[in-house]
Design a protein around this motif. Structure first.
Motif, mmCIF file in Angstrom:
data_model
loop_
_atom_site.group_PDB
_atom_site.id
_atom_site.type_symbol
_atom_site.label_atom_id
_atom_site.label_comp_id
_atom_site.label_asym_id
_atom_site.label_seq_id
_atom_site.Cartn_x
_atom_site.Cartn_y
_atom_site.Cartn_z
ATOM 1 N N ALA A 109 0.049 -17.336 -6.193
ATOM 2 C CA ALA A 109 -1.357 -16.916 -6.077
ATOM 3 C C ALA A 109 -2.074 -17.777 -5.040
ATOM 4 N N GLU A 110 -1.650 -19.044 -4.925
ATOM 5 C CA GLU A 110 -2.260 -19.934 -3.925
ATOM 6 C C GLU A 110 -1.976 -19.398 -2.517
ATOM 7 N N ALA A 111 -0.710 -19.006 -2.273
ATOM 8 C CA ALA A 111 -0.346 -18.497 -0.945
ATOM 9 C C ALA A 111 -1.106 -17.209 -0.635
ATOM 10 N N LEU A 112 -1.249 -16.348 -1.643
ATOM 11 C CA LEU A 112 -1.995 -15.098 -1.431
ATOM 12 C C LEU A 112 -3.446 -15.406 -1.062
ATOM 13 N N ALA A 113 -4.065 -16.310 -1.832
ATOM 14 C CA ALA A 113 -5.478 -16.634 -1.580
ATOM 15 C C ALA A 113 -5.660 -17.273 -0.206
ATOM 16 N N LEU A 114 -4.722 -18.144 0.176
ATOM 17 C CA LEU A 114 -4.828 -18.793 1.492
ATOM 18 C C LEU A 114 -4.683 -17.768 2.617
ATOM 19 N N THR A 115 -3.778 -16.822 2.434
ATOM 20 C CA THR A 115 -3.585 -15.788 3.460
ATOM 21 C C THR A 115 -4.840 -14.932 3.581
ATOM 22 N N ILE A 116 -5.380 -14.522 2.432
ATOM 23 C CA ILE A 116 -6.598 -13.697 2.448
ATOM 24 C C ILE A 116 -7.734 -14.458 3.136
ATOM 25 N N VAL A 152 -4.839 -4.687 0.842
ATOM 26 C CA VAL A 152 -4.040 -4.173 -0.275
ATOM 27 C C VAL A 152 -2.812 -5.054 -0.418
ATOM 28 N N LYS A 153 -2.635 -5.625 -1.601
ATOM 29 C CA LYS A 153 -1.396 -6.365 -1.876
ATOM 30 C C LYS A 153 -0.614 -5.565 -2.903
ATOM 31 N N GLU A 154 0.641 -5.300 -2.571
ATOM 32 C CA GLU A 154 1.501 -4.578 -3.504
ATOM 33 C C GLU A 154 2.837 -5.302 -3.647
ATOM 34 N N VAL A 192 -8.713 6.717 4.144
ATOM 35 C CA VAL A 192 -9.905 5.999 4.617
ATOM 36 C C VAL A 192 -10.022 6.174 6.133
ATOM 37 N N GLU A 193 -10.977 7.002 6.531
ATOM 38 C CA GLU A 193 -11.158 7.195 7.969
ATOM 39 C C GLU A 193 -11.720 5.918 8.581
ATOM 40 N N GLY A 194 -11.211 5.555 9.740
ATOM 41 C CA GLY A 194 -11.735 4.362 10.418
ATOM 42 C C GLY A 194 -11.014 3.090 10.026
ATOM 43 N N ALA A 195 -9.984 3.190 9.134
ATOM 44 C CA ALA A 195 -9.235 1.981 8.763
ATOM 45 C C ALA A 195 -8.188 1.695 9.844
ATOM 46 N N ILE A 196 -8.192 0.465 10.331
ATOM 47 C CA ILE A 196 -7.246 0.077 11.395
ATOM 48 C C ILE A 196 -6.372 -1.045 10.855
ATOM 49 N N PRO A 197 -5.043 -0.833 10.773
ATOM 50 C CA PRO A 197 -4.192 -1.921 10.264
ATOM 51 C C PRO A 197 -4.239 -3.108 11.224
ATOM 52 N N ILE A 198 -4.497 -4.297 10.702
ATOM 53 C CA ILE A 198 -4.585 -5.465 11.602
ATOM 54 C C ILE A 198 -3.585 -6.564 11.247
ATOM 55 N N ALA A 199 -3.050 -6.554 10.054
ATOM 56 C CA ALA A 199 -2.111 -7.632 9.703
ATOM 57 C C ALA A 199 -1.264 -7.226 8.508
ATOM 58 N N ARG A 200 -0.046 -7.747 8.498
ATOM 59 C CA ARG A 200 0.823 -7.559 7.330
ATOM 60 C C ARG A 200 1.511 -8.895 7.066
ATOM 61 N N HIS A 201 1.423 -9.372 5.843
ATOM 62 C CA HIS A 201 2.012 -10.670 5.502
ATOM 63 C C HIS A 201 2.875 -10.562 4.253
ATOM 64 N N ARG A 202 4.025 -11.199 4.281
ATOM 65 C CA ARG A 202 4.831 -11.377 3.066
ATOM 66 C C ARG A 202 4.264 -12.594 2.348
ATOM 67 N N ILE A 203 4.141 -12.508 1.045
ATOM 68 C CA ILE A 203 3.590 -13.618 0.272
ATOM 69 C C ILE A 203 4.720 -14.281 -0.518
ATOM 70 N N GLN A 204 4.785 -15.584 -0.434
ATOM 71 C CA GLN A 204 5.861 -16.348 -1.101
ATOM 72 C C GLN A 204 5.860 -16.077 -2.609
ATOM 73 N N VAL A 264 9.176 -9.114 -1.579
ATOM 74 C CA VAL A 264 8.623 -7.971 -2.323
ATOM 75 C C VAL A 264 7.095 -7.950 -2.208
ATOM 76 N N ASN A 265 6.485 -9.132 -2.116
ATOM 77 C CA ASN A 265 5.019 -9.249 -2.096
ATOM 78 C C ASN A 265 4.502 -9.028 -0.684
ATOM 79 N N VAL A 266 3.787 -7.928 -0.493
ATOM 80 C CA VAL A 266 3.308 -7.594 0.858
ATOM 81 C C VAL A 266 1.796 -7.363 0.827
ATOM 82 N N LEU A 267 1.106 -8.111 1.666
ATOM 83 C CA LEU A 267 -0.346 -7.928 1.835
ATOM 84 C C LEU A 267 -0.582 -7.219 3.163
ATOM 85 N N THR A 268 -1.297 -6.089 3.112
ATOM 86 C CA THR A 268 -1.642 -5.374 4.345
ATOM 87 C C THR A 268 -3.156 -5.394 4.479
ATOM 88 N N ALA A 269 -3.621 -5.772 5.668
ATOM 89 C CA ALA A 269 -5.065 -5.861 5.916
ATOM 90 C C ALA A 269 -5.492 -4.789 6.905
#
Ligand SMILES: C[S@@+](CC[C@H](N)C(=O)[O-])C[C@H]1O[C@@H](n2cnc3c(N)ncnc32)[C@H](O)[C@@H]1O
Length: 216
Positions: A29-36, A142-144, A185-197, A201-206
């Protein structure tokens, strides 16, 4: 009551440390929060499907200048949060009901490990509402736990089905998450994708909302 919920009840005051330790087997959760927080430090944050608030706690600590609202359908959202309650609040509410209130848009909207617990037919509606709640120029993340080739993936499935008790859990592929957001979501532009430690399996897409976005 799921196996996990029964164990949590039995643990009493040890529930918080035990839940934290159990979840850290799957995601930091720390890595996720730091990435966000490295991607956004906007003043107003919304977390949709905030659950017990353990992850929200880390996020609020990494964004000390931000206020944060966590909403969830569950009873007592944020019940494990022990941080700064002047900045962070929780409400038992669906994302659709929040949208009906027409709040000021949020600089950052988070949807963390919610979609794979939601029936496929309802996912687009939730994502669309999240997009509508995000300010033009703001971020939607979105983190899944994603369906990937990883030795850890079967353990995520087993844990959600048999410990979490969600027999209908259904994981998305990384590209399906992105396609769902872009289609909803119209107007959503993907800007980043991160694997979370610690697992791929843990992928955050911004996604950044276009400055003049008019959401579908
Ligand atoms: C697995 S939990 C994730 C909790 C938290 N985000 C975390 O990462 O620890 C998924 C949560 O999404 C909530 N949820 C599902 N659909 C929702 C909706 N339409 N509006 C708000 N919350 C929702 C569920 O009640 C559940 O608590």
């Amino acid at each position: 009551m799921s196996f996990g919920a029964s164990v949590r009840t039995l643990l009493g005051r040890f529930e918080r440390p035990a839940s934290t330790a159990y979840r850290s087997l799957f995601m930091s959760a720390e890595a996720l929060a730091l990435t966000i927080s490295s991607l956004s430090q906007g003043p107003r944050i919304l977390e949709v499907g905030v659950g017990d608030g353990l992850v929200a706690q880390h996020i609020s600590e990494c964004c000390p200048e931000s206020s944060m609202l966590g909403i969830d359908l569950c009873i007592q959202p944020g019940r494990m949060f022990i941080g700064d309650s002047d900045r962070v609040s929780f409400r038992q509410q669906s994302v659709h009901d929040l949208l009906l209130e027409e709040p000021a848009p949020f600089d950052l909207v988070l949807l963390l490990d919610v979609l794979h617990h939601v029936p496929e037919s309802e996912r687009a509606g939730i994502v669309e509402s999240c997009g509508r709640l995000t300010a033009p120029g703001g971020l939607f993340m979105v983190k899944e736990s994603c369906r990937v080739f990883s030795p850890a993936y079967p353990f995520f499935v087993l844990a959600d089905r048999w410990i979490g008790g969600d027999r209908a859990v259904s994981f998305l592929a990384v590209t399906e998450v992105e396609q769902l957001v872009l289609a909803s979501v119209e107007g959503a532009i993907p800007i980043a994708r991160h694997r979370i430690q610690p697992w791929g399996v843990n992928v955050l897409t911004a996604f950044r909302m276009a400055a003049t976005a008019s959401q579908k």
